[in-house]
Design a protein around this motif. Structure first.
Motif, short mmCIF file in Angstrom:
data_model
loop_
_atom_site.label_atom_id
_atom_site.label_comp_id
_atom_site.label_asym_id
_atom_site.label_seq_id
_atom_site.Cartn_x
_atom_site.Cartn_y
_atom_site.Cartn_z
N PRO A 207 0.82 -1.22 0.00
CA PRO A 207 0.00 0.00 0.00
C PRO A 207 0.85 1.26 0.00
O PRO A 207 1.96 1.28 0.55
N ALA A 208 0.30 2.32 -0.63
CA ALA A 208 1.05 3.56 -0.78
C ALA A 208 1.42 4.17 0.56
O ALA A 208 2.53 4.71 0.74
N HIS A 209 0.52 4.12 1.57
CA HIS A 209 0.83 4.76 2.84
C HIS A 209 1.95 4.03 3.59
O HIS A 209 2.74 4.66 4.31
N GLN A 210 2.06 2.69 3.42
CA GLN A 210 3.16 1.97 4.06
C GLN A 210 4.51 2.34 3.44
O GLN A 210 5.51 2.49 4.15
N LYS A 211 4.52 2.49 2.12
CA LYS A 211 5.76 2.92 1.47
C LYS A 211 6.18 4.30 1.96
O LYS A 211 7.36 4.54 2.28
N ALA A 212 5.21 5.23 2.05
CA ALA A 212 5.52 6.60 2.45
C ALA A 212 6.02 6.64 3.90
O ALA A 212 7.01 7.32 4.22
N LEU A 213 5.34 5.93 4.80
CA LEU A 213 5.75 5.93 6.21
C LEU A 213 7.13 5.28 6.38
O LEU A 213 7.91 5.70 7.24
N LYS A 214 7.44 4.28 5.57
CA LYS A 214 8.76 3.66 5.65
C LYS A 214 9.85 4.63 5.22
O LYS A 214 10.93 4.69 5.84
N GLU A 215 9.59 5.42 4.18
CA GLU A 215 10.58 6.40 3.74
C GLU A 215 10.74 7.51 4.77
O GLU A 215 11.85 8.01 4.99
N ILE A 216 9.65 7.90 5.46
CA ILE A 216 9.76 8.92 6.51
C ILE A 216 10.57 8.37 7.69
O ILE A 216 11.37 9.09 8.30
N ASP A 217 10.39 7.09 8.01
CA ASP A 217 11.22 6.49 9.07
C ASP A 217 12.69 6.51 8.68
O ASP A 217 13.57 6.70 9.53
N GLN A 218 12.97 6.33 7.40
CA GLN A 218 14.35 6.38 6.95
C GLN A 218 14.91 7.79 7.08
O GLN A 218 16.09 7.99 7.41
N ILE A 219 14.06 8.81 6.82
CA ILE A 219 14.48 10.20 7.00
C ILE A 219 14.86 10.45 8.46
O ILE A 219 15.87 11.10 8.77
N LYS A 220 14.06 9.91 9.36
CA LYS A 220 14.38 10.05 10.79
C LYS A 220 15.68 9.32 11.13
O LYS A 220 16.51 9.84 11.89
N ALA A 221 15.86 8.12 10.58
CA ALA A 221 17.07 7.34 10.88
C ALA A 221 18.33 8.03 10.37
O ALA A 221 19.39 7.93 10.98
N GLN A 315 -5.80 4.55 2.72
CA GLN A 315 -6.88 3.61 2.49
C GLN A 315 -6.58 2.32 3.26
O GLN A 315 -5.43 1.90 3.38
N ASP A 316 -7.64 1.73 3.79
CA ASP A 316 -7.47 0.48 4.53
C ASP A 316 -7.28 -0.67 3.56
O ASP A 316 -8.23 -1.25 3.03
N GLU A 317 -6.04 -0.96 3.27
CA GLU A 317 -5.70 -2.06 2.37
C GLU A 317 -4.46 -2.77 2.89
O GLU A 317 -3.64 -2.19 3.60
N LYS A 318 -4.35 -4.03 2.55
CA LYS A 318 -3.25 -4.85 3.00
C LYS A 318 -2.37 -5.21 1.79
O LYS A 318 -2.83 -5.18 0.65
N PRO A 319 -1.10 -5.54 2.07
CA PRO A 319 -0.23 -5.96 0.97
C PRO A 319 -0.79 -7.17 0.24
O PRO A 319 -1.30 -8.11 0.86
N THR A 320 -0.74 -7.15 -1.07
CA THR A 320 -1.26 -8.25 -1.90
C THR A 320 -0.16 -8.76 -2.82
O THR A 320 0.81 -8.05 -3.11
N GLU A 321 -0.35 -9.98 -3.27
CA GLU A 321 0.58 -10.58 -4.22
C GLU A 321 -0.16 -10.92 -5.51
O GLU A 321 -1.28 -11.43 -5.47
N GLU A 322 0.49 -10.61 -6.62
CA GLU A 322 -0.11 -10.85 -7.93
C GLU A 322 0.73 -11.87 -8.68
O GLU A 322 1.95 -11.72 -8.79
N ARG A 323 0.10 -12.90 -9.15
CA ARG A 323 0.78 -13.96 -9.92
C ARG A 323 0.65 -13.66 -11.40
O ARG A 323 -0.44 -13.71 -11.96
N ILE A 324 1.78 -13.34 -12.02
CA ILE A 324 1.78 -12.94 -13.43
C ILE A 324 2.28 -14.11 -14.26
O ILE A 324 3.42 -14.54 -14.12
N VAL A 325 1.42 -14.62 -15.12
CA VAL A 325 1.77 -15.72 -16.01
C VAL A 325 1.85 -15.17 -17.44
O VAL A 325 0.85 -14.65 -17.95
N PRO A 326 3.01 -15.25 -18.10
CA PRO A 326 3.11 -14.72 -19.46
C PRO A 326 2.24 -15.52 -20.43
O PRO A 326 2.16 -16.75 -20.35
N LYS A 327 1.58 -14.81 -21.30
CA LYS A 327 0.72 -15.45 -22.30
C LYS A 327 1.45 -15.51 -23.63
O LYS A 327 2.04 -14.53 -24.08
N LEU A 328 1.43 -16.67 -24.23
CA LEU A 328 2.14 -16.88 -25.47
C LEU A 328 1.16 -16.93 -26.64
O LEU A 328 0.09 -17.55 -26.54
#
Length: 369
Positions: A207-221, A315-328
């Motif tokens: 989620p976008a907010h988790q990425k942003a908060l992680k970068e802000i934590d890095q700014i603090k560190a 937004q209230d969302e959790k990390p998701t995983e997407e399985r990408i299968v190439p189509k031939l």
């Protein structure tokens, strides 16, 4: 000369005599402590044979011995040369004495009785000699009365060439060469086709907010809030907010100015939060473009406001995983099948070529030896 002077003179002569006696005893004692000995393994050798000459020195601990050295093929005496020499181990013996040794390999090529000279050894600056030895060199007896019994060296025998033994391996070598040419052609064909990616990829969406908060934590560190480089701090902070806004609200905030971002958000966001965000961007523009200097508490406040903005708009969302299968496509499938076939042929050809090569080499080796 008075009686007193005569008495003093006799006392002086006695003292000198005693000192001379003690000095002579000391020197003789030192000489008696050093022993040099030469031994030879065999006093009689044939022409070209070798024998060992052993030189040993017994001396007090702490004394230093310098033994003679010879270069390779140097004559120890005319007619006898030194092949090599090697130092032995230093061993402890009784009465605080040690023994050092060196072995010289000698040889001669002339029939004669040689006198091996006593080798000179220097111990603590004084010269000592070993004992003289003798070496008798004998020639090989030759029967000159029967010259017909001497045979010259034999020439290398040339065995007759039998084509029947070699022909199978000749034709197998031709077959091996053809297989190598075919493998080269198949590898070339394989490289002409574009590689097809058939790996299934698992993509994790954070989620976008988790990425942003992680970068802000890095700014603090990284302690950018207290850093004197305020431009770097506000550049990193606003870049984090732009990425979050772009992913959260769906417009290209990375390519927009601060005013354009605020104007776009006014249609979607809370007014209070937009005001705080406007304050952050306004301060950042002053620092980056007008060389404005802020206070530490002002930097802390802007950082807190950025976190509040993200928390209020996330937004209230959790990390998701997407399985990408190439189509031939049909062409891709045909190309993939062709590549599989070519790879299989190459594998079979390589295994066959290696087995054939080992078989040919083994049989040729058996024919030769």
């Amino acid at each position: 000369m008075t009686l007193k002077e005569q008495k003093i003179y006799r006392i002086s002569v006695r003292r000198i005599a005693v000192m001379a006696f003690l000095l002579c005893s000391f020197v003789l004692g030192l000489n008696a402590q050093v022993q040099v000995e030469q031994k030879i393994d065999s006093v009689q050798i044939l022409i070209g044979q070798q024998t060992g000459l052993h030189l040993t020195v017994n001396m007090k601990k702490g004394q230093k011995a310098v033994l003679p050295e010879f270069k390779r093929a140097q004559m120890i005496t005319p007619g006898v040369e030194v092949v090599s020499w090697k130092d032995g181990d230093t061993t402890d013996i009784d009465n605080d004495m040690i023994q050092v040794s060196r072995t010289y390999q000698l040889t001669s090529f002339d029939e004669k009785v040689y006198a091996i000279p006593a080798l000179n050894v220097k111990v603590s600056g004084r010269n000592y000699c070993g004992n003289q030895l003798a070496l008798k060199v004998l020639t090989v007896d030759v029967d000159t009365l029967h010259p017909n019994q001497f045979f010259p060296p034999k020439d290398v025998q040339n065995n007759p060439f039998d084509w029947g033994e070699w022909s199978p391996y000749f034709w197998l070598s031709i077959l091996l060469l053809l297989i190598c040419v075919l493998m080269t052609y198949l590898v070339y064909r394989l490289k002409q086709n574009k590689p097809i990616i058939t790996h299934i990829r698992i993509v994790k969406h954070i989620p976008a907010h988790q990425k942003a908060l992680k970068e802000i934590d890095q700014i603090k560190a990284d302690h950018l809030v207290q850093s004197e480089d305020q431009k770097a701090y506000y550049t990193k902070l606003t870049e984090t907010l732009r990425k979050y806004i772009q992913e959260r609200f769906g417009f290209n905030a990375m390519e927009m100015t601060s005013s354009e971002i605020i104007a776009t958000l006014q249609e979607k966001g809370d007014k209070k939060m937009i005001d705080e965000l406007h304050e952050i961007f306004f301060t950042a523009d002053l620092v980056k473009f007008a060389k404005y200097s802020t206070l530490i508490n002002e930097n802390d406040l802007n950082l807190v406001n950025a976190v509040n903005f993200i928390d209020q708009t996330k937004q209230d969302e959790k990390p998701t995983e997407e399985r990408i299968v190439p189509k031939l496509s049909e062409d891709d499938k045909k190309s993939r099948n062709n590549r599989i076939t070519i790879k299989s042929l190459i594998c079979v050809g390589v295994v066959g070529a290696v087995a054939l090569l080992v078989y040919i080499i083994y049989n040729i080796f058996m024919l030769l030896f």
